[in-house]
Design an enzyme around this catalytic site. Structure first.
Site, mmCIF file in Angstrom:
data_model
loop_
_atom_site.group_PDB
_atom_site.id
_atom_site.type_symbol
_atom_site.label_atom_id
_atom_site.label_comp_id
_atom_site.label_asym_id
_atom_site.label_seq_id
_atom_site.Cartn_x
_atom_site.Cartn_y
_atom_site.Cartn_z
ATOM 1 N N CYS A 1 11.082 -26.987 14.999
ATOM 2 C CA CYS A 1 9.785 -27.649 15.154
ATOM 3 C C CYS A 1 8.935 -27.552 13.886
ATOM 4 O O CYS A 1 9.289 -26.919 12.906
ATOM 5 C CB CYS A 1 9.034 -27.059 16.334
ATOM 6 S SG CYS A 1 8.501 -25.357 16.047
ATOM 7 N N ALA B 1 7.944 -24.125 12.690
ATOM 8 C CA ALA B 1 9.041 -23.476 11.967
ATOM 9 C C ALA B 1 9.094 -23.971 10.529
ATOM 10 O O ALA B 1 9.317 -23.195 9.595
ATOM 11 C CB ALA B 1 10.369 -23.736 12.668
ATOM 12 N N ARG C 1 14.491 -15.195 8.331
ATOM 13 C CA ARG C 1 14.999 -16.232 7.416
ATOM 14 C C ARG C 1 15.640 -15.725 6.118
ATOM 15 O O ARG C 1 16.010 -16.494 5.266
ATOM 16 C CB ARG C 1 13.898 -17.254 7.114
ATOM 17 C CG ARG C 1 13.989 -18.445 8.069
ATOM 18 C CD ARG C 1 13.051 -19.558 7.688
ATOM 19 N NE ARG C 1 13.279 -20.089 6.377
ATOM 20 C CZ ARG C 1 14.187 -21.018 6.081
ATOM 21 N NH1 ARG C 1 14.948 -21.520 7.001
ATOM 22 N NH2 ARG C 1 14.310 -21.448 4.849
ATOM 23 N N HIS D 1 6.758 -29.065 6.883
ATOM 24 C CA HIS D 1 6.783 -28.952 5.424
ATOM 25 C C HIS D 1 5.605 -29.723 4.834
ATOM 26 O O HIS D 1 4.903 -29.238 3.956
ATOM 27 C CB HIS D 1 8.075 -29.539 4.839
ATOM 28 C CG HIS D 1 9.322 -28.950 5.418
ATOM 29 N ND1 HIS D 1 10.477 -29.664 5.549
ATOM 30 C CD2 HIS D 1 9.586 -27.715 5.899
ATOM 31 C CE1 HIS D 1 11.411 -28.896 6.080
ATOM 32 N NE2 HIS D 1 10.883 -27.713 6.304
#
Lengths: 546, 457
Positions: free
Chosen positions: A66, A69, A100, A199
């Protein structure tokens, strides 16, 4: 549903495979998916079109995550000295806590909040009565504990729904605290269609709230920013090592091993080198418009690609000293790479790979596989847009749909005092005339062979089918896909988090990757799938005692 | 130092959770659903929830975790997720063909007020649920309770599949709570040794500890079958292991279908296992088989053999209430001292239970429900311990404070074994003890001066 890889040995035509992939779907689903599966024609700039960055079909087991994230996890996660507070129920903060593999080097006493998870842990009464007060209190408590230079707030789904005004809360807290930059990201998980929207949202806010905050000139020559490199498994460390050796000064990395101050000073660099086009091109564009910093696409995945990218950076600055130094570094680094390849390639040559990750890696990693003599027979992105497949020349033709329109586009003007063209018009023209390309990315399709399959937003069902039909020697995707592929007896390499390995960037990284792929495709374990008695199930003789 | 910004001085925090000792409800519901045979869990929310839960469970088990999502976009969030859910049901049955879809909600779908039972009815009306297939659902808002609550709610939804026929089946329902597949297997071994016929639900053994054989089965052999779940209403009674994880389902079967229930502690360690075995013996009306007596004796033997290394050792514990209660009792029963006990899950009874269990221990105990690991770390800084037991996130505290550390709980992201080797029952107690002794004695061997270094321990 049970599948094995053993069934097929016939040669499949790409069109047949496409038909097979679609066969089981309800008609509407099949029609939609058909547009996201392309048989590559490998034509420069004339490739057939592929639909990307569209909604995933509900119930189809997707690889995607999503917006939260993409924003908190991917872009902002790797910066060590910003206190990242997740505003929402506990889960989102918990799952994005240290998962991550972004490495960071804070030194013995540097600020490093990455091992921490901060959350407002919203409860039912916060959902009913609003969470703004709790958020303000949480920011205050974080400030009182750490006195950080910056606090970032990330919205989760319910925050947008109940209408918490996180931007006003953070602006007020910034004013109240005085020496701490506080800002928020409206990165609710339901926005957009994938991580990609996150992003973009992260790019916007970093640009709006941090870039340009520190005008102090940093020492060093050949100043660049490395954009879209997240230091997974230490990739950024290896690239930094190479930059240092070449004499290139990296002002900031977005955002692997980064600090707040790197973002704040990013506008003092003279070139933006973009690794992951998908996740970071927005900030590159905005910095060009406001500060006059040109950007180029680079790729440090693959030894030869690394050499090419270094030469490209050197060519931009155009100074013989740097050009020579880069050549010297390449000459120094390549023998070890070639030696590793000479040993490993005989064991990997002719093998096949598939990769379905990200918005860049499914492209970049093809270079490494090519160095190993391996062919990529099918690839695609999880959350990329059409330009990442077909090149930026399609940008003007991409129609904005409702999901993309909801993601803010910042209007940027040249900065009145700080806009400074890094090269004169004449210099830029000369470079371009010599074949130098700014602001260009050709995408994945032109680099793949004719007849290969390019598939956007691949899902679990199609992944299994592809492996069953095409039997690659290795499959690359993420953690969710790893074990269903490996159950089929096909090695699976995570290209998001690299499993446990890395770095894979740069020269040393390439060597690591060759060894890793050699380990995976030639592991003895894949030969243990059947027990000896399964090979000869019929008892044909009595046991032969010694 | 990894957690270099954690001060020793404890200040009160009202709004900020740091390093949580819990996560959200849906992942618990997803884990429970995987314990139904042929079930595809489905997350009714945006994609990220499902991706995060699948990733975490995959990292914990190193096994494929399949689950669907309603893939909410902004439009669905405004207009409701019914259309997405209906489409998902149709696609899932067409493409993956599970026996059951187990839907759980998220904070997103709960906040907008999607009504899953109503959506299910609509799906039924529209013929989207094929004959003989099932859709069950649980409401699991992430802004209440914790992952444990979500687990419990989905287990209750499983109980709600009960369809009593009026004829008793002679079986005992066992609700194991959030334990590992290996634990569920061990519970089945113990009950069959005693000769009690059981329906264990959920049952993730054979689902999340599968073999590598060159074949991928989206729906492996394991899991509680729909037929078994339907039959739970005909059982003689229900043993619910763990107040937080299992009691709701058991009490529902009791109230609704008059299936009597007992809520026991999870059988970790000597005493809780004793109570579990004793309950089974009484239900079955049999003598305890020699094999189980033997296992019990072995556990007592190891405690006595190694007591000198356990006695008085101070322990910090973090995890989920049911597990921590049993573990605290186990540690106290061996004369160890669990002095800091934290769960992120709410529940006043938790603190009370821990205080009762540690009352005669002879040292002061810090205990907190709705706590976090930041607080636990601060407690440790103020009052050091000899051992820390908890999930993988404890490794940061263990490394900074140089503590012997046993991984136990959820999630374990960096070691293997929990899916294969049980920690319930006497055998499980032996394994826990082996692990505890292993880290304590490794530490002793590391720290003893050369003149005190010993061959025989």
């Amino acid at each position: 549903m049970a599948t094995t890889t053993k069934k097929k040995l016939v040669q499949w035509e790409p069109a047949d495979i496409k038909t097979e992939l679609l066969e089981k779907y309800p008609p509407k689903v099949a029609r939609k998916r058909a547009k996201q599966i392309m048989i590559n024609e490998a034509l420069q700039k004339e490739t057939p079109s592929l639909t990307a960055n569209v909604r995933t079909i509900p119930g189809i087991i997707t690889m995607r995550g999503c917006t939260y994230a993409g924003c908190k996890g991917v872009i902002m996660g790797p910066t060590r000295d910003i206190v990242n507070i997740t505003h929402g129920p506990i889960g989102c903060g918990f799952y994005s806590w240290l998962t991550r593999r972004n490495q960071t080097e804070a030194g013995p006493d540097g600020e490093n909040y990455m091992p921490y998870c901060f959350s407002t842990d919203m409860q039912e009464q916060d959902i009913i009565f609003g969470g703004e007060k709790k958020l303000a209190a949480a920011i205050q408590e974080a400030y009182d504990l750490y006195h950080p230079k910056s606090i970032a707030v990330f919205a989760t789904c319910p925050v947008g729904l109940i209408g918490d005004d996180i931007h006003t809360v953070t602006a007020n807290m910034k004013e109240k605290l005085g020496d701490c930059n506080v800002y928020a990201f409206s990165c609710e998980g339901y926005k957009g269609v994938s991580q990609s929207a996150g992003h973009h949202i992260a790019n916007n806010q970093v640009f709006r709230h941090i870039v340009g905050e520190n005008d102090t000139e940093k020492p060093g020559k050949y100043k660049i920013n490395l954009l879209g490199e997240y230091n997974i498994g230490g990739d950024g460390f290896e690239i930094d090592r190479i930059f240092k050796k070449c004499g290139i000064t990296c002002i900031s990395t977005f955002s692997g091993n980064s600090t707040y101050d790197q973002f704040a000073s990013a506008h003092t660099a003279d070139l933006n080198a973009v690794m992951c086009h998908r996740s970071i091109n927005y900030v590159a564009d905005m910095m060009e418009t406001r500060y006059g910093i040109p950007w180029i696409k680079v790729n440090f995945i693959g030894a030869r690609s690394t050499a090419r990218s270094l030469r490209k950076i050197a060519e931009y600055f155009g100074e013989q000293e740097l050009i020579d130094q880069v050549e010297e570094v390449i000459t120094e680094e390549m023998p070890e790479v070639e030696a590793a390849l000479a040993v490993i390639t005989p064991r990997t040559e002719g093998k096949t790979a598939m990769m379905f990750v990200g918005g860049s890696r499914a492209h970049h990693y093809q270079d490494l596989f090519a160095e190993l003599g391996m062919k990529t027979i099918s690839a695609g992105y999880e959350f990329a847009h059409q330009d990442d497949y077909e090149g930026r020349q399609v940008l003007p033709n991409i129609k904005l749909d409702a999901d993309s329109r909801n993601i803010e586009e910042i209007e940027v003007e040249p900065d009145e005092t700080r806009f400074k063209p890094r090269k004169s018009d004449k210099e830029m023209k000369a470079l371009e005339k010599a074949g130098y390309r700014f602001k260009e990315y050709d995408g994945l399709a032109p680099d793949m062979d004719k007849g290969t399959l390019i598939i956007d937003d691949l899902n679990q069902y199609e992944a299994e089918k592809l492996v069953e039909l095409m039997k690659p020697d290795i499959f690359c995707a993420g953690i969710k896909e790893k074990y269903s592929i490996q159950k089929l007896g096909v090695p699976m390499k995570q290209l998001h988090s690299y499993d446990s390995g890395g770095p894979y960037a740069g020269f040393q990284g390439a060597i690591n990757f060759y060894r890793e792929i050699d380990r995976l495709v030639n592991s003895r374990v894949w030969g243990y799938m059947k027990a000896p008695w399964q090979e000869n199930p019929q008892l044909s003789a009595s046991y032969n005692w010694e | 130092m990894l957690l270099r910004h954690t001060p020793t001085e404890i200040t009160k925090r009202k709004a900020l959770t740091i390093n949580p000792a819990k996560t959200c409800q849906p992942i618990g519901a997803m884990y429970a659903s995987l314990g139904i045979h042929g079930c595809l869990p489905h997350s009714h929310g945006s994609q990220g929830c499902c991706a995060y839960h699948r990733s975490t469970l995959t990292r914990h088990y190193k096994e494929p975790i399949s689950a669907g999502t309603s893939s909410f976009t902004e439009g669905a969030s405004v207009f409701g997720g019914q259309a997405n859910m209906l489409q998902a049901i149709n696609n899932i049955f067409t493409v993956y063909n599970p026996e059951v879809i187990a839907i759980h909600t998220t904070c997103l779908s709960e906040t907008i007020g999607d009504d899953l039972p109503q959506i299910k009815k609509k799906a039924e009306r529209e013929g989207k649920i094929p004959e003989g297939k099932h859709v069950i659902s649980a409401s699991t808002p992430s802004y209440a309770g914790s992952h444990v609550t979500g687990f419990s709610s989905m287990v209750k939804s499983m109980a709600m599949m009960a369809e009593p026929t009026g004829r008793k089946n002679g079986k005992v329902n066992i609700i194991p709570g959030w334990v590992e597949p290996a634990d569920m297997e061990e519970l089945k071994r113990l009950t069959s040794l005693i000769g009690v016929k059981t329906i264990l639900f959920p049952d993730t053994s054979g689902v999340l500890n599968g073999p590598l054989s060159g074949e991928y089965k989206m729906f492996p052999e394991g899991g509680t079958t729909v037929a078994e779940l339907k039959s739970t209403g005909d059982s003689r009674g229900t043993l619910a292991l763990g107040e937080w994880c299992s009691a709701d389902a058991a009490r529902w079967l009791d109230t609704k279908h008059k299936v009597p229930c007992s809520v026991l502690d999870m059988p970790f360690g000597l005493k809780a296992t004793d109570r579990f075995i004793d309950a089974l013996r009484t239900i079955a009306g049999v003598n305890i088989p020699e094999e189980i007596m033997h296992e019990r004796g072995q556990l007592v033997d190891m405690i006595s053999d190694m007591h000198q290394y356990l006695y008085g050792k101070k322990v910090a514990l973090v995890g989920d209430p049911d597990q921590l209660i049993a573990m605290t009792e186990f540690l106290v029963s061996m004369d160890m001292c669990p002095i800091h006990v934290v769960t992120g899950t709410p529940g006043k009874k938790f603190e009370k239970r821990i205080r009762e269990l540690t009352r005669d221990m002879g040292c002061e105990v810090n205990v907190k429900a709705k706590g976090d690991m930041f607080l636990l770390h601060q407690w440790i800084k103020n009052k050091p311990v000899d051992l820390i037991i908890g999930n993988t996130y404890c490794k940061y505290i263990a490394r900074d404070e140089d503590l012997p550390y046993v991984r136990w709980g959820f999630p374990i992201l960096d070691r293997q074994g929990h899916q294969y080797f049980p920690t319930v029952g006497y055998k499980g107690g032996l394994r826990l003890l082996e692990k505890i002794l292993g880290v304590l004695l490794d530490r002793k061997d590391r720290d003893d001066p050369e003149e005190k270094f010993e061959l025989v321990l």
